[in-house]
Design an enzyme around this catalytic site. Sequence first.
Site, PDB file in Angstrom:
ATOM      1  N   GLY B  20       0.845  -1.197   0.000  1.00  0.00           N
ATOM      2  CA  GLY B  20       0.000   0.000   0.000  1.00  0.00           C
ATOM      3  C   GLY B  20       0.859   1.216   0.000  1.00  0.00           C
ATOM      4  O   GLY B  20       0.964   1.909  -0.988  1.00  0.00           O
ATOM      5  N   THR B  21       1.553   1.471   1.058  1.00  0.00           N
ATOM      6  CA  THR B  21       2.790   2.269   1.051  1.00  0.00           C
ATOM      7  C   THR B  21       2.773   3.764   0.991  1.00  0.00           C
ATOM      8  O   THR B  21       1.878   4.402   0.458  1.00  0.00           O
ATOM      9  CB  THR B  21       3.659   1.867  -0.177  1.00  0.00           C
ATOM     10  OG1 THR B  21       3.757   0.494  -0.230  1.00  0.00           O
ATOM     11  CG2 THR B  21       5.014   2.464  -0.118  1.00  0.00           C
ATOM     12  N   THR B  22       3.875   4.273   1.559  1.00  0.00           N
ATOM     13  CA  THR B  22       4.309   5.619   1.224  1.00  0.00           C
ATOM     14  C   THR B  22       5.764   5.495   0.835  1.00  0.00           C
ATOM     15  O   THR B  22       6.572   4.978   1.603  1.00  0.00           O
ATOM     16  CB  THR B  22       4.204   6.548   2.442  1.00  0.00           C
ATOM     17  OG1 THR B  22       2.915   6.419   2.993  1.00  0.00           O
ATOM     18  CG2 THR B  22       4.490   7.972   2.053  1.00  0.00           C
TER      19      THR B  22
END
Lengths: 234, 218
Positions: B20-22
Amino acid sequence: MGDMNFSLTTFNKTGKLLQIEYALNRVQQGKMSLGIKATNGVVIATDRKVSSVLVDDAEYVKMQNITPSTGFVYSGMGPDFRVLTRNARKAAQKYFLTYREVQPLAEVVRESALVMQEYTQSGGVRPFGVSLLAAGYDKESGPQLFQIDPSGAAFGWKATAIGKNYVNAKNFLERRYNEEMELDDAIHIALLTLRESYEGEMTEFNIEVGIVGEDGIFRILTPAEVRDYLDEAN
Amino acid sequence: MDNNSCMNPYGLRDGEMSSGTTIMAVTFDGGVVLGADSRTSSGSYVANRVSDKIVPLHDYVWTCRSGSAADTQAVADYVKYYISAHSGELDRLPRVQTCANLIRKICYNNKDRMMAGMICGGWDPYEGGQVFEIPLGGTIMKQKFAIGGSGSSYIYGLMDSLYRENMTKEECKEFCKKCIAHAMARDGSSGGVIRLVIIDKEGVEKECILGNELPFMP
């Protein structure tokens, strides 16, 4: 049985591939080309004499860019050379599309050598009737000069000649070559070597000289520039 | 149609892992800082809370992965292989641009089947520190800094207000930490620790900022 395709180039009893020998013979009948590597660049030169005054020699260009920093010239059959340059240019563009950098000369040479070798082993084709001289300059490897023969063998040279009288020309080069030569001297020696074997009068219109220097751009000298070098050589 | 909903922005299949992440990367004079969170989720289940989303493609070129974990791992592995052969052939360090372009080729040619957003950053002796962003679809954009992943939507404003030209290496690191921490606070698919990779001509440094050291955690 329709998908069988046999090579026309096969070994004889003494281990020779005669088709390649014959291709080399054809190269040796071709007009001379030579190349010299200097400390800060490479020069290649070729005899561009036309058979008749009626030939429109403005259209007649023997040296060809493959990438902005590499150039090819040949001795032997012009039409075969055209096929190889088109192939080499396509391969260089494909390389650029993948890696976003200019294909180094060593790899340009390897592509062409590979194709030339394939034509000595594939079915139904003959070897190319040309030897190629490839000149280039890039920051990482410096100046480089390569020769590719119809067999597909490729060698790096400090100075070499191909075509008619190449043996005499190479002897001449062996005597005159020195490792510390700069590009201007190399052009001078190239013209002297070319003139040794030239039949008739050598002018700036019936030879072609290409250089690549530290700027990394391969270009063909204009007749005016060649005239200057020729005058110096006299 | 389950794959095309606002609850599933990456179109992940059932059970598929998402990064999902940043992710983020910033250039400074002489190098780059790459940063990422560490959460790998499958729906609302956090499969790995300490994953490493910044992977090396070559000594001085690393890439941040976001989107489908499987897709990005596959792309990174392929590009690592191609670059290793290419660099070996040339006998010198590869350009960051070359690595980024290979990522782009794979992402663009397989755009119908992939969900991969990557940020490729590194140092080469020809152009110095560079950052390239390759978002979904396979465009390639060279930028001074880039953010990506689901968490990035929450920090565009923060990033714009904090970014200044010609930051030093330390300032870039603080910038990354702050932005990623803010994104982790607001994005459900980002969390865990902040991983930083700092690349310059001296080499590569890796840093990990644990949950209780985050510069922002409301």
